[in-house]
Write an enzyme that holds these catalytic residues in place. Structure first.
Site, PDB file in Angstrom:
ATOM      1  CB  ALA A  81      -0.923  -0.014   1.283  1.00 20.45           C
ATOM      2  CG  HIS A  94       4.174  -4.960 -11.270  1.00 20.18           C
ATOM      3  ND1 HIS A  94       4.736  -6.420 -10.715  1.00 20.18           N
ATOM      4  CD2 HIS A  94       5.105  -4.166 -11.262  1.00 20.18           C
ATOM      5  CE1 HIS A  94       5.998  -5.950 -10.439  1.00 20.18           C
ATOM      6  NE2 HIS A  94       6.355  -4.830 -10.930  1.00 20.18           N
ATOM      7  CG  ASP A 125       9.455 -12.793  -5.767  1.00 19.28           C
ATOM      8  OD1 ASP A 125       8.374 -12.143  -5.711  1.00 19.28           O
ATOM      9  OD2 ASP A 125      10.559 -11.858  -6.189  1.00 19.28           O
ATOM     10  CG  HIS A 128       6.576 -10.485 -12.625  1.00 20.36           C
ATOM     11  ND1 HIS A 128       5.402 -10.181 -12.466  1.00 20.36           N
ATOM     12  CD2 HIS A 128       7.411  -9.986 -11.372  1.00 20.36           C
ATOM     13  CE1 HIS A 128       5.156  -9.780 -11.245  1.00 20.36           C
ATOM     14  NE2 HIS A 128       6.229  -9.500 -10.786  1.00 20.36           N
ATOM     15  CE  LYS A 155      13.724 -10.756  -5.758  1.00 22.31           C
ATOM     16  NZ  LYS A 155      13.528  -9.348  -5.480  1.00 22.31           N
ATOM     17  NE  ARG A 171      27.307 -12.827 -17.699  1.00 22.10           N
ATOM     18  CZ  ARG A 171      26.358 -12.464 -18.476  1.00 22.10           C
ATOM     19  NH1 ARG A 171      25.920 -10.912 -18.573  1.00 22.10           N
ATOM     20  NH2 ARG A 171      25.670 -13.171 -19.109  1.00 22.10           N
TER      21      ARG A 171
HETATM   22  C1  BG6 Z   1       7.693  -8.217  -7.425  1.00 22.47           C
HETATM   23  C2  BG6 Z   1       8.525  -9.040  -6.790  1.00 22.47           C
HETATM   24  O1  BG6 Z   1       6.698  -8.931  -7.974  1.00 22.47           O
HETATM   25  O2  BG6 Z   1       8.207  -7.496  -8.535  1.00 22.47           O
HETATM   26  C3  BG6 Z   1       9.894  -8.505  -6.423  1.00 22.47           C
HETATM   27  O3  BG6 Z   1       7.925  -9.566  -5.625  1.00 22.47           O
HETATM   28  C4  BG6 Z   1      10.614  -7.363  -7.422  1.00 22.47           C
HETATM   29  O4  BG6 Z   1      10.871  -9.291  -5.726  1.00 22.47           O
HETATM   30  C5  BG6 Z   1       9.551  -6.873  -8.363  1.00 22.47           C
HETATM   31  O5  BG6 Z   1      11.553  -6.856  -6.913  1.00 22.47           O
HETATM   32  C6  BG6 Z   1       9.931  -6.178  -9.502  1.00 22.47           C
HETATM   33  O6  BG6 Z   1       9.134  -5.311  -9.820  1.00 22.47           O
HETATM   34  P1  BG6 Z   1       9.733  -4.143 -10.925  1.00 22.47           P
HETATM   35  O7  BG6 Z   1       8.478  -3.513 -11.654  1.00 22.47           O
HETATM   36  O8  BG6 Z   1      10.635  -3.310  -9.922  1.00 22.47           O
HETATM   37  O9  BG6 Z   1      10.677  -4.814 -11.949  1.00 22.47           O
END
Ligand code: BG6
Length: 479
Positions: free
Chosen positions: A18, A177, A234, A239, A325, A453
């Site tokens: 939020a 997102h 994740d 994504h 990461k 890398r």
């Molecule tokens: C989130 C993950 O969905 O996306 C995070 O839980 C990640 O771990 C994030 O950091 C990355 O989003 P963006 O928009 O910064 O690429």
């Protein structure tokens, strides 16, 4: 106005999501005038004991740098209701507050948008409470939920079934997102509105495709959450797989959300089972220093996974999905590498192949790597780029935040950029066997240096399945 008043209810109003995403996105929509097609009210709901002003002060803290005029106007539309996530009392109180606002507004088509900025463990109980106490008597009710949607196929299906009993599919907005990002949305246009790509986008011309996500920071205090999920759940299963769908799917019948989502489901269902020798897992050194991460954790913070699509267009073309990461840089891109030129007389192969790169972030761009004559008197060739950098070409355009777009889509009732239930199921079907093998310790994460890398085995895997590193090599023919 033609629209009734709008209530946006942020559940989990004092949490991290939020704070970082939901309130800022609502504020920016508000400041640009997108929420005020009728009247708007934003209700924060959480367990903490806060006053309206208490929440307003917090939100002010999240929006440093915002224009004071817009900010004070925005804050006047905010209210706070405290309650637990499983008690009728709290939700009954919430409903009364919303009703009171709707009555004072006297509009007939009031709209209620519930945003679940909450841990998934409370989704079912919160959704039950919304269904029981807070349904809109006079207009629509919509619910935004965020991943993780389960941990594997069975748990996701169970969650889907629970939510499906409470809401219709057209009331549920599952956010990924990445689907709100400008260059992800551009993929559809790029592929289906450009004659240039139509004949090239297949196994005859493309050698391999990489979809890569890198971050230059670690789990940063989210270790407790992250260790339960790992990088595949994740980032990759959601994504990167959504990006994969848009790159690999067939042309939809039309732009209707159902037509687009039908094609995504179809391509997901065409993915072969993942083979262990086409997976590399990594874990950065220092990950386990986080006190919330168990000392013997095998959770991957890096993964490279090859997907193979069993259809006419893609048979034999590896899709390398890679995410990590604590790497050397932050970047997300799609890299389409074309095959070598047959009967090549220039030794192009040694210089690198044609590549088409779509950089999702940072610095949105699309560029194409071509072999050109190196300018000068000699007949030498080198690699160069046809470059469309958004920062140059669209200097005065502000690219909207993903969350702004997706919240606006929800208000407009457009589900194109949200994940449908069968799509989610198909996505879990691809990764569940692999995830179970990782959870059971049958695949091990290779340690890697933070800031690197990732494991070198991942680069070796890419090369093994066909990716060719470009070296910017210049070829000058013998005289
Ligand atoms: C989130 C993950 O969905 O996306 C995070 O839980 C990640 O771990 C994030 O950091 C990355 O989003 P963006 O928009 O910064 O690429």
């Amino acid at each position: 106005s033609e629209h009734g008043c709008l209530s946006v209810i942020v559940l989990g109003a004092s949490g991290d999501l939020a704070k970082k995403k939901t309130f800022p996105a609502l504020f920016h929509l508000f400041a640009q005038g997108f929420l005020q097609s009728g009247e708007v009210h934003i209700f924060g709901y959480a367990r903490s004991n806060l006053s309206d002003d208490g929440l307003r002060e917090r939100i002010r803290g999240y929006l440093k740098g915002a224009s004071e005029e817009h900010l004070s106007d925005f804050l006047q539309h905010i209210k706070y209701v405290s309650g637990s996530y499983d008690s009728g009392e709290g939700f009954d109180k919430l409903n009364k507050e919303i009703l009171e606002y709707e009555m004072s507004n006297k509009s007939e088509n009031s709209r209620r948008l519930f945003y679940l900025a909450l841990p998934p463990s409370v989704y079912p109980s919160v959704c039950k409470m919304i269904r029981k106490y807070c349904m809109n008597p006079s207009g629509w009710t919509r619910v935004i939920v965020e991943k993780p949607f389960g941990k594997d196929l069975d748990s996701a299906e169970e969650l889907s079934a629970q939510l499906g009993e409470l809401f219709d599919e057209n009331q549920l907005y599952r956010i990924d997102h990445y689907l709100g990002k400008e260059l992800v949305q551009n993929l559809l246009v790029l592929r289906f509105a450009n004659r240039l790509f139509l004949p090239l986008w297949n196994r005859d011309n493309i050698d391999n495709i990489q979809i890569v996500f890198r971050e230059d920071f670690g789990t940063d205090g989210r270790g407790g959450y992250f260790d339960q999920y790992g990088i595949i759940r994740d980032i990759i299963q959601n994504h990167l797989l959504q990006v994969f769908c848009l790159v690999a799917m067939e042309k939809p019948v039309s732009l209707k959300p159902e037509h687009i989502r039908d094609e995504k489901v179809k391509v997901l269902q065409s993915v072969n089972p993942i083979k262990h020798d086409e997976v590399v897992l990594g874990q950065y050194e220092g990950y386990k220093d986080d006190p919330t991460v168990p000392d013997d954790s095998n959770t991957p913070t890096f993964a490279s996974v090859v997907l193979r699509v069993h259809n006419e267009r893609w048979e034999g073309v590896p899709f390398i999905l890679k995410a990590g990461k604590a790497l050397s840089s932050r970047k997300a891109e799609v890299r389409v590498q074309f095959k070598d030129v047959p009967g090549d007389i220039f030794k192009c192969k040694r210089q690198g192949r044609n590549e088409f790169v779509i950089r999702l972030q940072p610095s949105e761009a699309m560029y194409m790597k071509l072999t050109v004559k190196k300018p000068g008197l000699e007949m030498a060739t080198e690699q160069s780029e046809l470059d469309l950098s958004y920062g140059m070409r669209y200097q005065n355009v502000k690219i909207p935040e993903a969350y702004e777009r997706l919240i606006l889509d929800t208000i407009r009732g457009d589900q194109q950029h949200f994940v449908r239930r069968d799509e989610l199921k198909a996505a879990w079907q691809i990764f569940t066997p692999l995830l179970h093998d990782i959870d059971a310790g049958r695949l091990k994460a290779i340690p890697y240096q933070p800031g690197s890398r990732g494991p070198k085995e991942a680069d070796e895997l890419s090369e093994k399945v066909g990716y060719m590193q470009t070296h910017g090599y210049i070829w000058i023919p013998p005289t």
